[in-house]
Design a protein around this motif. Structure first.
Motif, PDB file in Angstrom:
ATOM      1  N   LYS A 182       0.820  -1.225   0.000  1.00 16.48           N
ATOM      2  CA  LYS A 182       0.000   0.000   0.000  1.00 16.48           C
ATOM      3  C   LYS A 182       0.852   1.274   0.000  1.00 16.48           C
ATOM      4  CE  LYS A 182      -0.950   0.315   4.953  1.00 16.48           C
ATOM      5  NZ  LYS A 182      -1.990   0.347   5.977  1.00 16.48           N
ATOM      6  N   ALA A 183       2.150   1.166   0.264  1.00 19.68           N
ATOM      7  CA  ALA A 183       3.029   2.347   0.263  1.00 19.68           C
ATOM      8  C   ALA A 183       3.655   2.615  -1.104  1.00 19.68           C
ATOM      9  CB  ALA A 183       4.123   2.184   1.306  1.00 19.68           C
ATOM     10  N   ILE A 184       3.531   1.661  -2.040  1.00 20.21           N
ATOM     11  CA  ILE A 184       4.137   1.833  -3.368  1.00 20.21           C
ATOM     12  C   ILE A 184       3.549   3.070  -4.030  1.00 20.21           C
ATOM     13  CG2 ILE A 184       4.354   0.854  -5.694  1.00 20.21           C
ATOM     14  CD1 ILE A 184       4.367  -1.926  -4.369  1.00 20.21           C
ATOM     15  N   SER A 185       4.419   3.882  -4.597  1.00 22.12           N
ATOM     16  CA  SER A 185       4.007   5.124  -5.251  1.00 22.12           C
ATOM     17  C   SER A 185       4.787   5.272  -6.564  1.00 22.12           C
ATOM     18  CB  SER A 185       4.272   6.314  -4.333  1.00 22.12           C
ATOM     19  OG  SER A 185       3.910   7.511  -4.967  1.00 22.12           O
ATOM     20  N   TYR A 186       4.187   4.766  -7.638  1.00 20.69           N
ATOM     21  CA  TYR A 186       4.846   4.837  -8.944  1.00 20.69           C
ATOM     22  C   TYR A 186       4.904   6.299  -9.370  1.00 20.69           C
ATOM     23  CZ  TYR A 186       6.032   3.827 -13.766  1.00 20.69           C
ATOM     24  OH  TYR A 186       6.670   3.768 -14.976  1.00 20.69           O
ATOM     25  N   GLN A 187       6.081   6.746  -9.766  1.00 21.11           N
ATOM     26  CA  GLN A 187       6.311   8.147 -10.120  1.00 21.11           C
ATOM     27  C   GLN A 187       6.637   8.234 -11.617  1.00 21.11           C
ATOM     28  OE1 GLN A 187       6.511  10.746  -7.529  1.00 21.11           O
ATOM     29  NE2 GLN A 187       5.574   9.116  -6.340  1.00 21.11           N
ATOM     30  N   LYS A 217       4.574  -2.002 -11.129  1.00 17.63           N
ATOM     31  CA  LYS A 217       4.720  -0.615 -10.665  1.00 17.63           C
ATOM     32  C   LYS A 217       6.174  -0.329 -10.284  1.00 17.63           C
ATOM     33  CE  LYS A 217       0.022  -0.040  -8.977  1.00 17.63           C
ATOM     34  NZ  LYS A 217      -0.815   0.235  -7.797  1.00 17.63           N
ATOM     35  N   ALA A 218       7.085  -1.012 -10.948  1.00 11.18           N
ATOM     36  CA  ALA A 218       8.516  -0.873 -10.645  1.00 11.18           C
ATOM     37  C   ALA A 218       9.247  -0.285 -11.840  1.00 11.18           C
ATOM     38  CB  ALA A 218       9.101  -2.242 -10.278  1.00 11.18           C
ATOM     39  N   TYR A 219      10.549  -0.154 -11.673  1.00  9.82           N
ATOM     40  CA  TYR A 219      11.422   0.409 -12.701  1.00  9.82           C
ATOM     41  C   TYR A 219      12.576  -0.549 -12.957  1.00  9.82           C
ATOM     42  CZ  TYR A 219       9.204   4.494 -10.582  1.00  9.82           C
ATOM     43  OH  TYR A 219       8.301   5.360 -10.056  1.00  9.82           O
ATOM     44  N   VAL A 220      13.136  -0.446 -14.156  1.00  8.99           N
ATOM     45  CA  VAL A 220      14.419  -1.058 -14.444  1.00  8.99           C
ATOM     46  C   VAL A 220      15.408   0.096 -14.442  1.00  8.99           C
ATOM     47  CG1 VAL A 220      15.828  -2.282 -16.138  1.00  8.99           C
ATOM     48  CG2 VAL A 220      13.437  -2.947 -15.780  1.00  8.99           C
ATOM     49  N   PHE A 237       8.417   4.219  -3.047  1.00  7.49           N
ATOM     50  CA  PHE A 237       7.344   4.171  -2.060  1.00  7.49           C
ATOM     51  C   PHE A 237       7.430   5.397  -1.165  1.00  7.49           C
ATOM     52  CE2 PHE A 237      10.994   1.942  -0.426  1.00  7.49           C
ATOM     53  CZ  PHE A 237      11.052   2.216   0.924  1.00  7.49           C
ATOM     54  N   LEU A 238       6.318   5.700  -0.515  1.00  8.66           N
ATOM     55  CA  LEU A 238       6.234   6.879   0.348  1.00  8.66           C
ATOM     56  C   LEU A 238       6.144   6.474   1.814  1.00  8.66           C
ATOM     57  CD1 LEU A 238       3.649   8.996  -1.683  1.00  8.66           C
ATOM     58  CD2 LEU A 238       6.105   9.435  -1.480  1.00  8.66           C
ATOM     59  N   ILE A 239       6.869   7.221   2.636  1.00 11.42           N
ATOM     60  CA  ILE A 239       6.744   7.145   4.086  1.00 11.42           C
ATOM     61  C   ILE A 239       6.604   8.574   4.573  1.00 11.42           C
ATOM     62  CG2 ILE A 239       7.840   6.522   6.271  1.00 11.42           C
ATOM     63  CD1 ILE A 239       9.404   4.369   4.788  1.00 11.42           C
ATOM     64  N   ASN A 240       5.474   8.873   5.182  1.00  8.01           N
ATOM     65  CA  ASN A 240       5.193  10.226   5.673  1.00  8.01           C
ATOM     66  C   ASN A 240       5.441  11.289   4.608  1.00  8.01           C
ATOM     67  OD1 ASN A 240       4.467   9.221   8.197  1.00  8.01           O
ATOM     68  ND2 ASN A 240       6.560   9.368   8.965  1.00  8.01           N
ATOM     69  N   GLY A 241       5.038  11.004   3.370  1.00 11.51           N
ATOM     70  CA  GLY A 241       5.173  11.967   2.283  1.00 11.51           C
ATOM     71  C   GLY A 241       6.567  12.076   1.686  1.00 11.51           C
ATOM     72  N   LYS A 242       7.516  11.312   2.199  1.00 13.76           N
ATOM     73  CA  LYS A 242       8.893  11.313   1.680  1.00 13.76           C
ATOM     74  C   LYS A 242       9.054  10.135   0.726  1.00 13.76           C
ATOM     75  CE  LYS A 242      10.159  14.599   4.546  1.00 13.76           C
ATOM     76  NZ  LYS A 242      10.212  15.947   4.117  1.00 13.76           N
ATOM     77  N   LEU A 243       9.780  10.374  -0.383  1.00 13.46           N
ATOM     78  CA  LEU A 243       9.957   9.357  -1.405  1.00 13.46           C
ATOM     79  C   LEU A 243      11.219   8.536  -1.141  1.00 13.46           C
ATOM     80  CD1 LEU A 243       8.811   8.241  -4.081  1.00 13.46           C
ATOM     81  CD2 LEU A 243      10.280   9.892  -5.263  1.00 13.46           C
ATOM     82  N   PHE A 244      11.057   7.224  -1.132  1.00 17.64           N
ATOM     83  CA  PHE A 244      12.151   6.285  -0.955  1.00 17.64           C
ATOM     84  C   PHE A 244      12.168   5.335  -2.142  1.00 17.64           C
ATOM     85  CE2 PHE A 244      11.275   7.808   3.244  1.00 17.64           C
ATOM     86  CZ  PHE A 244      12.492   7.823   3.888  1.00 17.64           C
TER      87      PHE A 244
END
Length: 161
Positions: free
Chosen positions: A23-28, A75-78, A95-102
């Motif tokens: 649920k934290a995955i955030s495709y950019q 939802k990943a990258y190479v 993925f996002l943790i508290n609005g920060k991108l990791f």
């Protein structure tokens, strides 16, 4: 539990398991493209889904294993990382943790096809994690999570003591 997270004695925090939950995955989408980092490395970041679909378009019948891989990394990258003419390839998930991108990195191929079979069986692909900061002029800064911070949890007195 955290003891299983620490694998080798080095600076970058590594794990056998991903550092993210689904649920934290955030495709950019805007993360795709060519980037430079602050250490003169270059990063070519492509959509895993697009590459997989283009490559497998020729093969209409996918194996069950291919379907599992596709669903896991759609939802990943190479990521192709080059520094000083040395290249490495990763599968990466943002993925996002508290609005920060990791970003969680896993080696894609570590080039053991010509190595001794016994040696190859001892090499473990681990996950590593970094915080991403986007800078001006199409540059990125990766702040790698460091094992020393986790080790402090083991050496610091417990608040309950």
């Amino acid at each position: 539990m955290l003891a299983g997270l620490l694998l080798l004695n080095s600076c970058i925090l590594k794990s056998l398991q991903p550092f993210y939950i689904a649920k934290a995955i955030s495709y950019q989408e805007d993360f795709l493209g060519n980037w430079k980092d602050t250490e003169d490395g270059t990063w070519k970041i492509q959509s895993f889904k697009t590459l997989f679909e283009n490559e497998n378009n020729q093969f209409p019948k996918q194996s069950e294993n291919d379907k599992i891989i596709y669903n896991k990394y759609k939802k990943a990258y190479v990521v192709n990382y080059t520094k000083k003419d040395k290249e490495a390839m990763f599968v990466a998930v943002t993925f996002l943790i508290n609005g920060k991108l990791f970003i969680d990195f896993t080696p894609f191929d570590i080039g053991l096809e010509n190595e001794n079979e016994l040696l190859a069986q001892h090499v473990v692909k681990t996950h590593s994690v970094a915080k991403i900061e986007r800078l001006e002029n199409n540059k990125l800064r990766f702040k790698w999570l460091d094992e020393s911070k986790i080790c402090l949890l083991y050496t610091s007195p417990s608040p309950r003591d």
